[in-house]
Motif scaffolding. Structure first.
Motif, mmCIF file in Angstrom:
data_model
loop_
_atom_site.group_PDB
_atom_site.id
_atom_site.type_symbol
_atom_site.label_atom_id
_atom_site.label_comp_id
_atom_site.label_asym_id
_atom_site.label_seq_id
_atom_site.Cartn_x
_atom_site.Cartn_y
_atom_site.Cartn_z
ATOM 1 N N ASP A 16 43.314 -5.508 -112.385
ATOM 2 C CA ASP A 16 44.619 -5.893 -111.856
ATOM 3 C C ASP A 16 44.442 -6.402 -110.431
ATOM 4 O O ASP A 16 43.946 -5.671 -109.568
ATOM 5 C CB ASP A 16 45.589 -4.704 -111.852
ATOM 6 N N LYS A 24 50.466 -18.948 -111.146
ATOM 7 C CA LYS A 24 49.372 -18.850 -112.115
ATOM 8 C C LYS A 24 48.602 -20.160 -112.244
ATOM 9 O O LYS A 24 47.423 -20.157 -112.587
ATOM 10 C CB LYS A 24 49.874 -18.370 -113.469
ATOM 11 N N VAL A 27 45.382 -20.203 -110.118
ATOM 12 C CA VAL A 27 44.335 -19.225 -110.411
ATOM 13 C C VAL A 27 43.360 -19.822 -111.418
ATOM 14 O O VAL A 27 43.758 -20.414 -112.417
ATOM 15 C CB VAL A 27 44.938 -17.924 -110.978
ATOM 16 N N THR A 40 41.046 -18.648 -106.423
ATOM 17 C CA THR A 40 42.254 -19.432 -106.144
ATOM 18 C C THR A 40 42.000 -20.321 -104.944
ATOM 19 O O THR A 40 41.162 -20.019 -104.097
ATOM 20 C CB THR A 40 43.487 -18.559 -105.816
ATOM 21 N N HIS A 82 49.768 -13.158 -115.921
ATOM 22 C CA HIS A 82 50.216 -13.200 -114.525
ATOM 23 C C HIS A 82 51.721 -12.983 -114.507
ATOM 24 O O HIS A 82 52.478 -13.770 -115.079
ATOM 25 C CB HIS A 82 49.865 -14.567 -113.920
ATOM 26 N N LYS A 83 52.155 -11.879 -113.886
ATOM 27 C CA LYS A 83 53.586 -11.564 -113.854
ATOM 28 C C LYS A 83 53.918 -10.838 -112.559
ATOM 29 O O LYS A 83 53.229 -9.891 -112.176
ATOM 30 C CB LYS A 83 53.949 -10.696 -115.063
ATOM 31 N N LEU A 87 48.026 -10.291 -111.378
ATOM 32 C CA LEU A 87 47.178 -10.887 -112.402
ATOM 33 C C LEU A 87 46.452 -9.753 -113.108
ATOM 34 O O LEU A 87 45.760 -8.963 -112.470
ATOM 35 C CB LEU A 87 46.160 -11.840 -111.771
#
Length: 109
Positions: A16, A24, A27, A40, A82-83, A87
């Motif tokens: 995580d 997202k 990434v 990133t 991804h939320k 990630l």
């Protein structure tokens, strides 16, 4: 580098990453042989124009982390989600690496 939590249960490894403000699409996740790499790159610029001056600021943020996966990892079924700025990467374990329940062994004559 962002903070990362690594967790494991009997079926899956979890990574995580805290990535607040990172979309997202910014990434990149790559798996080459046993090496999982997360990176990133984010560039932003701001321009402010007034009568007597122009101010322009650039910001560039990037990171890259790599993890060597254990032999027990099922590299063909890695998933990412991804939320809300987190990630999550799920790395399942291969069936033969999962713990087996105990069994009773009969004693022969």
């Amino acid at each position: 580098s962002p903070a990362v939590n690594i967790k494991e249960n009997e079926n899956v490894f979890f990574l995580d990453f805290a990535l607040p403000g990172v979309d997202k699409s910014e990434v990149n996740i790559e798996l080459e042989n046993d090496l999982l790499t997360i990176s990133t790159e984010k560039e932003t610029s701001e321009t402010k124009e007034e009568v007597n001056y122009t101010r322009r600021e650039f910001h560039f943020n990037s990171f890259k982390r790599s993890f060597k996966l254990p032999k027990s990892a099922d590299k063909d079924n890695v998933k990412a989600n991804h939320k809300n700025g987190i990630l999550t990467i799920e790395i399942p374990k291969r069936e033969e690496a999962k713990p087996k329940p105990s069994r009773k062994i009969a004693i022969g004559e």
